[in-house]
Scaffold this motif. Sequence first.
Motif, mmCIF file in Angstrom:
data_model
loop_
_atom_site.group_PDB
_atom_site.id
_atom_site.type_symbol
_atom_site.label_atom_id
_atom_site.label_comp_id
_atom_site.label_asym_id
_atom_site.label_seq_id
_atom_site.Cartn_x
_atom_site.Cartn_y
_atom_site.Cartn_z
ATOM 1 N N HIS A 282 7.669 -73.388 -23.069
ATOM 2 C CA HIS A 282 6.963 -72.312 -23.776
ATOM 3 C C HIS A 282 7.850 -71.719 -24.870
ATOM 4 C CE1 HIS A 282 3.936 -69.209 -24.292
ATOM 5 N NE2 HIS A 282 4.893 -68.308 -24.283
ATOM 6 N N LYS B 216 8.703 -74.651 -17.169
ATOM 7 C CA LYS B 216 7.594 -74.058 -17.924
ATOM 8 C C LYS B 216 8.110 -73.079 -18.960
ATOM 9 C CE LYS B 216 4.186 -74.441 -14.177
ATOM 10 N NZ LYS B 216 3.374 -73.682 -13.197
ATOM 11 N N ARG C 105 7.545 -82.110 -21.851
ATOM 12 C CA ARG C 105 8.647 -81.154 -21.881
ATOM 13 C C ARG C 105 9.910 -81.739 -22.494
ATOM 14 N NH1 ARG C 105 7.996 -78.555 -15.828
ATOM 15 N NH2 ARG C 105 5.893 -77.743 -16.120
ATOM 16 N N ALA D 226 -3.898 -79.505 -19.937
ATOM 17 C CA ALA D 226 -2.521 -79.305 -20.409
ATOM 18 C C ALA D 226 -2.466 -78.672 -21.792
ATOM 19 C CB ALA D 226 -1.782 -80.648 -20.425
ATOM 20 N N ASN D 227 -3.616 -78.223 -22.316
ATOM 21 C CA ASN D 227 -3.680 -77.649 -23.673
ATOM 22 C C ASN D 227 -3.127 -78.617 -24.712
ATOM 23 O OD1 ASN D 227 -4.734 -75.208 -22.752
ATOM 24 N ND2 ASN D 227 -2.712 -74.302 -22.473
ATOM 25 N N THR E 229 1.370 -77.748 -22.190
ATOM 26 C CA THR E 229 2.232 -77.573 -21.031
ATOM 27 C C THR E 229 2.856 -78.884 -20.574
ATOM 28 O OG1 THR E 229 0.323 -77.831 -19.558
ATOM 29 C CG2 THR E 229 0.925 -75.594 -20.201
ATOM 30 N N THR E 230 2.616 -79.959 -21.307
ATOM 31 C CA THR E 230 3.189 -81.254 -20.959
ATOM 32 C C THR E 230 4.215 -81.659 -22.013
ATOM 33 O OG1 THR E 230 2.663 -83.536 -20.365
ATOM 34 C CG2 THR E 230 1.442 -82.580 -22.194
#
Length: 1476
Positions: free
Chosen positions: A663, A659, A597, A1077-1078, A594-595
């Motif tokens: 994704h 987000k 980007r 942040a996976n 999730t980081t």
Amino acid sequence: MASGGGGAASSLDRLDSVLEGLRRRSVTAEQVYKDWRVLRILWESCHKGSDAGVKIEAAAEEIAHDLNRISDGEEEDNEGPESQFLLQLARDCETKTKRLMAEIGEALDYLYSSCSTGGSTISSSLQLQLMSPATLDVSFWPRFVSHAQSNVLRISQIVVDHLGHEHFGIRDQVFTFYNSLKSIKRYFGLLLSDPKFPYLGGSGVGEGAGAKTDDAVPSIDASLGHVVSLVLRIVDRCSVHWLDCKTGRIQVEKGELSKFVEDLHHEVHPRNPTFMSFHLNFLLTLCCISNNKDEEMDVVMQFCNYLFNSERGDFRKEVPSLLTLFVDATTKLKDKDAVKSFFPEINAMLVEIASLFEVNCRKGHKLDDSPQCSELLTRICLLRAELSLMAQIHNMSEIISNSSSSSSMLSDWKDISRNLSIYSKNLPLEKIEGGEKMLAFTESLFQEVESLHQSFRDKKITGCIMKNSLLLLFFKIVIFKEESFLTDLLLLKSGNDATSMASGKDRIALHLQKLEYFPLILSDERMKNTEDIFRAFKPIEVFFRSLTSLNYSFLIAQDEMILSFSELLDKMNQLMEAKLKKIIPQFPLFAFPTTFRLNFVDSLSTNLVELLKYDPVSIALAKHHIEEIQRHLQSLSSFLVDVSKLQIEEDQELKDIGKQIIHLAYKAEYVIDSIEVDAQWQDFFWLNDVLEELRLVNEKACGIQLTIRDAKVLVPENVTKDVSRGTFPRDGTMAIDEIVVDLWDQEEMITDMLTRGSMSLNTVSIFGMPGLGKTLLARKVYNNRIVMRHFHIRAWCTVSQVYEERQLLLQILADISELTDRISEMNDEDLEDKLWKMLKRRRYLIVMDDVWSVGAYNDLKRIFPDDHNGSRILVTTRSRGLALEINPHREPHSLRALSEDESFRLLKMKVFNEEDCPKELVAVGKEIARQCRGLPLAIVAVAGILKMTEKSRNSWKKIANSLSSQVLNDPEAQGQSVLELSYQYLPEYLKPCFLYMGVLDKDKDILVSKLIQLWLAEGLIPKTQTKSFEDLAEEFLVELIDKSLVIVSRRRSNGKVKACRLQSLMLDFCKSKAKDANFFQLVTRCDDPYASFPSSDYGFEFDFYHHLRPVSFASYRLAVCLKQNQFLESRPSGLGTRSLVFFASTDSETRWPYDISFILHNFKLLRVLDFECIDVASFPVEIGLLIQLRYLAVGGYVTSIPQSLGNLRKLETLIVKGLRGKIILPNTIWCLTSLRHLHVKIHVAFNLDDEESENSSVLENLVSFSRLSLPCGQDAERILKRFPNLRKLSCIFYESQDSSTTFNQFPALDFLTHLESVKILYFGTPLNDGKFNLPSNLKKLTLSDFRLPWSHMSAIGRLPNLEVLKLQSGAFEGQIWEMKEGEFQRLRFLSLDTLDIVQWNASRDHLPTLERLVLQNCIDLEEIPMYLVDIPTLQMIEVNCCAQSVEESAIRIREECMDMGIDDIKVFIRSSDLTT
């Protein structure tokens, strides 16, 4: 005919007699009489004793008894008007009669419905009886329908009586209705009386009559019962309507009467889809129980005679052919679903024929005359072709075994093509173009089908390929029909409006796009010969067939047709999407990061550009989609750049879009890479879904107005800071860079504890909360001069919460002596013995940093000998209790927090260095320092933010406010909040780089070279025009160091960072953020299922792992810290895993090497595979499957690399850690055009005999290469010229077998103009010509074993940019090295190791910029030239294992410098005798 017994007959006879007497007195009684004539026919058709017959008899008896009351009890004249009593009684009888008729009709309908749908619930005893075999005697049929016809004719009498003779239109409707019943009577009558169908005639008692011979169609009885029910309903409704009109219950009106007739007629007219569906089912029923093909054909022809009323023409040719093909497929093919899928379209087409026939007959035209009929005929031809294809697909076994079957099918295709060309000539004007297109399409299909059959007969293709190819053609037909239908619908809805037509065509193309993926997938050569693809496409085949049914349902549903074309298409799309969702597998659930980007979206966009440029065949089907995705990503990347300039924490919409973008980017990457690697059919639909979502989010992003004022975004291109190339560390050590904290008082206290007191082995402990500086204090003590002089041996190990004893042993041994391969491969027992012997009889200091349990301490302490010579163990821990448990006899040292003044001093020093803090910042600076609660790490982290922030009060106040908003009473928690703030202030491009370090810092130093290579492979380093990837990555690292997030643990000889690490609290924070942040999943011995694995290797020898389920991972990146066998034997897999980094928890040589080929099948999308710590049996050939690899590291018993390596065109780093000698590179290495780093241990060579010519390909991107083995002379030059941009080279030159002078000489390297670092080891006799021809750009040079005279040194000394020189192991020979003027003008580092030099003559003019001198194993050297005192840049002299005179000269140089006021020169001496 079967009849009831005498009693039953008398009941119906009595009723008949009574009704005969009353019918003239009451119209109601007359209608009851007529209804009972119908019921009597049904009763006579029932078998003796059946429940249906008994029920009719009982009703007759009851009604007869009621009616007899009139004749027995009423004295009125029989001829008089209807009395009220009679009227009421007649109506009651009528009601009972209608109820009985309705129940019989419902029972018959239920029977038919149950057989058609497979239902089994029976709701009444009558239904139960009617479902028994052979309930009806079919000979009743003519009288039964004739009675219904007479009821219909009575409606015409109503017209005459109430509307007059002039309303001929309604009378014509009635007579048309009458004729339809006549046709039905004739059709069924012919079938019932035909001797070819004995199962329909006679008494009706037979096995075939009641049996349901095929689960897909209703039985004979059920079908006949349904017709009886329809006729019975017509009789009922006609009689009721007649009676209502006759008795005045309703007012007769023309419109209502016309509608009544039309609605009633519709129930039994072929244009009624429901009635036509019955006919088709009945046809299939008859054909399923027929004895041969002739009987099937007769049944079909009887039906066509009924449908076309015996009229001749083209329809009489086409429809029988279509129906024969349909029933033949139904009866022969096992796949009933495939055949059944054609039913709705055939039914709809027959309904259309019936409707067209009715219209033409009304106008007096023949059926085949109109252009509309020709259009319908062309569609029938196309449907025949489609049905023929389906039959071939599902009847491959017959085609394979029977060549005549193949010929027959081809003959049918020729007939279809020929007829289609005829019908196309009489199409409506607006359909001529479409007809020509259909003809061309069909002829093309026929050619393909014919070619397939011929290729199959010639054995050029397999049955599997033929089947899949036919399925491909089948899909093409359906899509063609879908396009034709939608085009016709668009024409119908839009008329001649050009704008509407253009817009509609675009929407049609978009609608068809998803459907076209299926044939595209099947056209892929990789798919055609795959048996699995046919099984996977089974539900898709059914779905395609349902599309046509869906289209016809829209035509039939009038309420749908009032919608606009766009509304209809939207509705069709929704239905299609709903069906596809049931077919297409759901997108896998992955834990996407999730980081990162902005940089990830930008990196992915760049990668897609490269992919499209390379244009592999594997992406051909998806190329246009990928191009559009790339454009969307490029647009969204610009949007994210703008967003990054804003404070979006309060804007939920922007956060949500961000987000969603990241994704979708990860989903796109997964799907596109999957297609490139090993495309599965569902991947193309996932790709389409991602594209549609990207279109929507891009449209949404474009609609957002961003207001950016005075914003400055930190992007990588703006990073202009140079890597620090300044002087060497002033302390002269290779220790970790210190956070500047004044701990002299505590340092002195710990030093005293270590160097004084008891001579027995003793333990000193330091405890305190994380971030307080325990490790820093221990490091300062460790490097303290008093401590260094006091202990013969010093060693350091970092324990941490999860530790491996073996790793700790290796850390300690590495500090005591060189960690050779032999030592690394020792088992644990041998390592313990080795360490014990090295410590025995020597005074040592062992630092155990970050101890979490007493077990770790005890595991090592038992190995440490106690010679009562003052040896010490220094422990750092977070727990005072643990410190007391380790040594209950000594109070552990509590490390205090910094005072507010100390905190501010540290903050100033880290932000301003030697400069003063501006007055306007003092107050806010003190406030910031105070909020750090005396934690040095927190202070340093905040200083990292302040250094990069504008030096203004407002900017600093904003940071102070951020800290004050999170003020916590717990200093440790406050420290965490400070780290969080530091992380949030990091530029977006640095965050993933920082998180990556948390994975690699496994209680060891992180090698910067490996870190940078991994950053590159992960796409964390963007491409810039002015700097190389490596230089920019180095600048990123320096930024992290400057922000005090990363600690330098070792530097290179040129001053650059060689290794780094994170402080323990920072490491915990980093791992926590990475997990949240996976970003990475860390897998250890504590995680499932590995926690249940045997602790020893022996458990696996008893097949423990065979009872385990394979371990599946959903993480994007995996960092695994386990034993080799634990991980490999768990059979792991990761469908979407992109990075797999393995840290072996033991480095000992395994008892057997491992086969890792299965890993390469289970992790197909890897970008990073680090198996350097796993001992592989051999380099797996399957490595070529991992075409997404950017980083590959393997270790073990590798002697060669397979040719399949050439498939990895994206590979940037290749590391092979061989355990045995030389490794041969394959010739396909030249295919790795993206390769930047190639490192092979022990050494690597090319097969020179197989090498291509000098004009062959080059590796332009290769910048570092080790350890290449080449013969001296022209062979070496020829190979090295193929690496034109090499910057770092480590190689072995060996003596050439060619005796000529040109071959046995030092290779010319001056053509490598970018070369900066060279390390060369030589094997062989001294070279013929020792002249060095090196590039002028060279900055670092290491030479070993050349055994050249010192006179050859001048060529090296004249290199204008040389900064580092290392001469090792007899690189030069001779007792005297006489340095010359003008040489080594920029040399900063000089190392002389294992040379036979005795006298070294030099002055300050020879080495004017020297900063560091290292002398090792030069046992004959007399002294260091004293003139080095005059070199102003000199910082450190290190002497290891040299003569005492050399040690003394080093000390004298330091003393003279001190006399001159230069007191910062460091001298480190390690004597060969450790006891002195």
